[in-house]
Design a protein around this motif. Structure first.
Motif, PDB file in Angstrom:
ATOM      1  N   VAL A 239      -2.517  -6.065  10.549  1.00  0.00           N
ATOM      2  CA  VAL A 239      -2.470  -4.616  10.361  1.00  0.00           C
ATOM      3  C   VAL A 239      -1.841  -4.288   9.010  1.00  0.00           C
ATOM      4  CG1 VAL A 239      -1.564  -2.445  11.286  1.00  0.00           C
ATOM      5  CG2 VAL A 239      -2.346  -4.226  12.856  1.00  0.00           C
ATOM      6  N   GLU A 240      -0.772  -5.010   8.682  1.00  0.00           N
ATOM      7  CA  GLU A 240      -0.108  -4.768   7.399  1.00  0.00           C
ATOM      8  C   GLU A 240      -1.001  -5.134   6.229  1.00  0.00           C
ATOM      9  OE1 GLU A 240       4.271  -5.483   5.336  1.00  0.00           O
ATOM     10  OE2 GLU A 240       3.739  -6.543   7.182  1.00  0.00           O
ATOM     11  N   ALA A 241      -1.755  -6.225   6.364  1.00  0.00           N
ATOM     12  CA  ALA A 241      -2.672  -6.617   5.294  1.00  0.00           C
ATOM     13  C   ALA A 241      -3.738  -5.546   5.070  1.00  0.00           C
ATOM     14  CB  ALA A 241      -3.324  -7.954   5.639  1.00  0.00           C
ATOM     15  N   LEU A 242      -4.255  -4.974   6.163  1.00  0.00           N
ATOM     16  CA  LEU A 242      -5.244  -3.903   6.039  1.00  0.00           C
ATOM     17  C   LEU A 242      -4.638  -2.682   5.379  1.00  0.00           C
ATOM     18  CD1 LEU A 242      -8.023  -2.701   6.613  1.00  0.00           C
ATOM     19  CD2 LEU A 242      -7.232  -2.128   8.932  1.00  0.00           C
ATOM     20  N   SER A 243      -3.406  -2.349   5.746  1.00  0.00           N
ATOM     21  CA  SER A 243      -2.731  -1.205   5.145  1.00  0.00           C
ATOM     22  C   SER A 243      -2.550  -1.409   3.644  1.00  0.00           C
ATOM     23  CB  SER A 243      -1.367  -0.989   5.823  1.00  0.00           C
ATOM     24  OG  SER A 243      -0.656   0.066   5.215  1.00  0.00           O
ATOM     25  N   ARG A 244      -2.135  -2.602   3.250  1.00  0.00           N
ATOM     26  CA  ARG A 244      -1.946  -2.893   1.819  1.00  0.00           C
ATOM     27  C   ARG A 244      -3.277  -2.845   1.074  1.00  0.00           C
ATOM     28  NH1 ARG A 244       2.249  -8.026   2.260  1.00  0.00           N
ATOM     29  NH2 ARG A 244       4.134  -6.797   2.717  1.00  0.00           N
ATOM     30  N   ARG A 245      -4.328  -3.376   1.696  1.00  0.00           N
ATOM     31  CA  ARG A 245      -5.645  -3.363   1.058  1.00  0.00           C
ATOM     32  C   ARG A 245      -6.109  -1.927   0.836  1.00  0.00           C
ATOM     33  NH1 ARG A 245      -9.176  -6.804   4.416  1.00  0.00           N
ATOM     34  NH2 ARG A 245      -9.887  -4.926   5.502  1.00  0.00           N
ATOM     35  N   ASN A 246      -5.893  -1.082   1.825  1.00  0.00           N
ATOM     36  CA  ASN A 246      -6.279   0.321   1.679  1.00  0.00           C
ATOM     37  C   ASN A 246      -5.458   1.002   0.586  1.00  0.00           C
ATOM     38  OD1 ASN A 246      -8.136   0.081   3.741  1.00  0.00           O
ATOM     39  ND2 ASN A 246      -6.815   0.973   5.310  1.00  0.00           N
ATOM     40  N   ARG A 247      -4.169   0.645   0.498  1.00  0.00           N
ATOM     41  CA  ARG A 247      -3.317   1.253  -0.523  1.00  0.00           C
ATOM     42  C   ARG A 247      -3.783   0.852  -1.920  1.00  0.00           C
ATOM     43  NH1 ARG A 247       1.189  -0.471   1.212  1.00  0.00           N
ATOM     44  NH2 ARG A 247       1.715   1.364   2.442  1.00  0.00           N
ATOM     45  N   ARG A 248      -4.116  -0.428  -2.076  1.00  0.00           N
ATOM     46  CA  ARG A 248      -4.600  -0.888  -3.386  1.00  0.00           C
ATOM     47  C   ARG A 248      -5.927  -0.219  -3.743  1.00  0.00           C
ATOM     48  NH1 ARG A 248      -2.740  -6.034  -1.459  1.00  0.00           N
ATOM     49  NH2 ARG A 248      -4.872  -6.583  -0.869  1.00  0.00           N
ATOM     50  N   ALA A 249      -6.814  -0.092  -2.766  1.00  0.00           N
ATOM     51  CA  ALA A 249      -8.101   0.554  -3.027  1.00  0.00           C
ATOM     52  C   ALA A 249      -7.908   2.007  -3.419  1.00  0.00           C
ATOM     53  CB  ALA A 249      -8.998   0.450  -1.792  1.00  0.00           C
ATOM     54  N   ARG A 250      -6.972   2.666  -2.756  1.00  0.00           N
ATOM     55  CA  ARG A 250      -6.714   4.067  -3.077  1.00  0.00           C
ATOM     56  C   ARG A 250      -6.111   4.197  -4.476  1.00  0.00           C
ATOM     57  NH1 ARG A 250      -4.161   5.084   1.129  1.00  0.00           N
ATOM     58  NH2 ARG A 250      -5.837   5.975   2.364  1.00  0.00           N
ATOM     59  N   ALA A 251      -5.254   3.257  -4.833  1.00  0.00           N
ATOM     60  CA  ALA A 251      -4.645   3.291  -6.161  1.00  0.00           C
ATOM     61  C   ALA A 251      -5.702   3.088  -7.244  1.00  0.00           C
ATOM     62  CB  ALA A 251      -3.559   2.224  -6.260  1.00  0.00           C
ATOM     63  N   ARG A 252      -6.672   2.197  -6.993  1.00  0.00           N
ATOM     64  CA  ARG A 252      -7.739   1.977  -7.981  1.00  0.00           C
ATOM     65  C   ARG A 252      -8.583   3.219  -8.165  1.00  0.00           C
ATOM     66  NH1 ARG A 252      -8.059  -3.165  -5.390  1.00  0.00           N
ATOM     67  NH2 ARG A 252      -9.801  -2.454  -4.093  1.00  0.00           N
ATOM     68  N   ARG A 253      -8.741   3.978  -7.094  1.00  0.00           N
ATOM     69  CA  ARG A 253      -9.540   5.200  -7.194  1.00  0.00           C
ATOM     70  C   ARG A 253      -8.733   6.364  -7.754  1.00  0.00           C
ATOM     71  NH1 ARG A 253     -10.893   3.693  -1.822  1.00  0.00           N
ATOM     72  NH2 ARG A 253      -9.636   5.442  -1.063  1.00  0.00           N
ATOM     73  N   GLY A 254      -7.417   6.142  -7.866  1.00  0.00           N
ATOM     74  CA  GLY A 254      -6.567   7.215  -8.386  1.00  0.00           C
ATOM     75  C   GLY A 254      -6.303   8.301  -7.368  1.00  0.00           C
ATOM     76  N   ALA A 255      -6.523   7.985  -6.071  1.00  0.00           N
ATOM     77  CA  ALA A 255      -6.302   8.984  -5.024  1.00  0.00           C
ATOM     78  C   ALA A 255      -4.860   8.913  -4.550  1.00  0.00           C
ATOM     79  CB  ALA A 255      -7.257   8.722  -3.857  1.00  0.00           C
ATOM     80  N   PRO A 256      -4.302  10.053  -4.101  1.00  0.00           N
ATOM     81  CA  PRO A 256      -2.927  10.031  -3.559  1.00  0.00           C
ATOM     82  C   PRO A 256      -2.863   9.217  -2.297  1.00  0.00           C
ATOM     83  CG  PRO A 256      -3.953  12.158  -3.134  1.00  0.00           C
ATOM     84  CD  PRO A 256      -4.889  11.412  -4.047  1.00  0.00           C
ATOM     85  N   GLY A 257      -1.826   8.428  -2.115  1.00  0.00           N
ATOM     86  CA  GLY A 257      -1.679   7.561  -0.949  1.00  0.00           C
ATOM     87  C   GLY A 257      -0.614   8.049  -0.004  1.00  0.00           C
ATOM     88  N   THR A 258      -0.484   7.355   1.081  1.00  0.00           N
ATOM     89  CA  THR A 258       0.547   7.643   2.080  1.00  0.00           C
ATOM     90  C   THR A 258       1.666   6.643   1.886  1.00  0.00           C
ATOM     91  OG1 THR A 258      -1.117   8.392   3.634  1.00  0.00           O
ATOM     92  CG2 THR A 258       1.061   7.869   4.540  1.00  0.00           C
ATOM     93  N   ARG A 259       2.875   7.117   1.671  1.00  0.00           N
ATOM     94  CA  ARG A 259       3.997   6.227   1.493  1.00  0.00           C
ATOM     95  C   ARG A 259       4.528   5.757   2.833  1.00  0.00           C
ATOM     96  NH1 ARG A 259       8.388   8.674  -2.382  1.00  0.00           N
ATOM     97  NH2 ARG A 259       9.127   6.525  -2.124  1.00  0.00           N
ATOM     98  N   SER A 260       4.824   4.451   2.937  1.00  0.00           N
ATOM     99  CA  SER A 260       5.354   3.903   4.167  1.00  0.00           C
ATOM    100  C   SER A 260       6.859   3.753   4.078  1.00  0.00           C
ATOM    101  CB  SER A 260       4.729   2.541   4.464  1.00  0.00           C
ATOM    102  OG  SER A 260       4.970   1.665   3.393  1.00  0.00           O
TER     103      SER A 260
END
Length: 260
Positions: A239-260
């Protein structure tokens, strides 16, 4: 009386759920007005806790309460409905639970442990038919608590539900195996042989090198709960790996993320 609840019409809740969600008036007809759904469910749970789910029948519950079987049907329409009511009652207090961990991962681990503790307290839950996801009020309150635990994780809502489902399925399976092992121990007067113990008797290093290595690895094979927690951590790693992958993908797109 029918063995199964009737199929509800479109837009209606199934029998059992309609009572739990206040969509059907609870039976109060006849001279047995002192009998209630709550008393019936409590008696059924006492039977199940003592002798397993197989001990629960409408006739058995009625006998325990000192009423006729027919009187129970004025309050509970079938055994299927009774099982739903028992499942909901087993999770009484779910609405008031508070997770104390800091961060979504410790909270979700705590959530899984609470579920395991409940299953160990009422092992008959592992024998209940589960054709549909739990939809009773207490069950949904517990699912909501799990979703709350995941606040801060970079996961889509659908992935959060999948994570909860995976944790619940694993916890249910482990609790059932632990309960079955306790029953086997009680019946035989000794615990059943451990997986590693049997492996040591049947596998050799040449034919089964990996299993042989597992069989002779250090550790305590009797620590069932510790093994359960290790499995929970393995799931949470995913689950944590998926969360990190989504965070990295969002960062590449320049979209605002959810802070954990």
């Amino acid at each position: 009386m029918p063995a199964h609840s009737p199929t509800p019409a479109a837009g209606e809740l199934p029998p059992g759920l309609d009572v739990l969600w206040g969509r059907r008036e609870r039976g109060r007809r006849g001279p047995q007005s002192e009998l209630s759904v709550e008393r019936i469910v409590a008696a059924a749970m006492e039977l199940a806790d003592a002798d397993g789910l197989a001990a629960v029948s409408m006739a058995g519950v009625a006998k325990r309460l000192g009423f006729t079987t027919m009187s129970l049907y004025r309050h509970v329409t079938s055994k299927d409905e009774l099982l739903q009511l028992m499942w909901n009652a087993s999770a009484e207090g779910a609405q008031s639970l508070v997770l104390t961990g800091r961060g979504w991962r410790p909270r979700l681990r705590e959530w899984a442990q609470i579920q395991r503790d409940l299953l160990d307290q009422h092992p008959w839950i592992t024998q209940l038919p589960m054709a549909t996801p739990p939809l009773a009020p207490n069950s949904l309150a517990f699912v909501e608590l799990g979703l709350t635990a995941l606040d801060g994780a970079d996961l889509a809502d659908a992935d959060k539900l999948r994570a909860l489902g995976l944790l619940s399925s694993y916890t249910l399976s482990e609790a059932r195996m632990a309960h079955d092992a306790r029953l086997a121990t009680a019946a035989a007067g000794a615990p059943p042989p451990q997986f590693e113990t049997v492996l040591r008797l049947v596998v050799d290093a040449d034919t089964y090198p990996r299993l042989h290595r597992i069989a002779w690895a250090p550790g305590d094979p009797t620590d069932e709960y510790g093994s359960f927690l290790a499995g929970i951590d393995c799931i949470l790693d995913g689950v944590e790996a998926l969360s990190r992958r989504n965070r990295r993908a969002r960062a590449r797109r320049g979209a605002p993320g959810t802070r954990s």
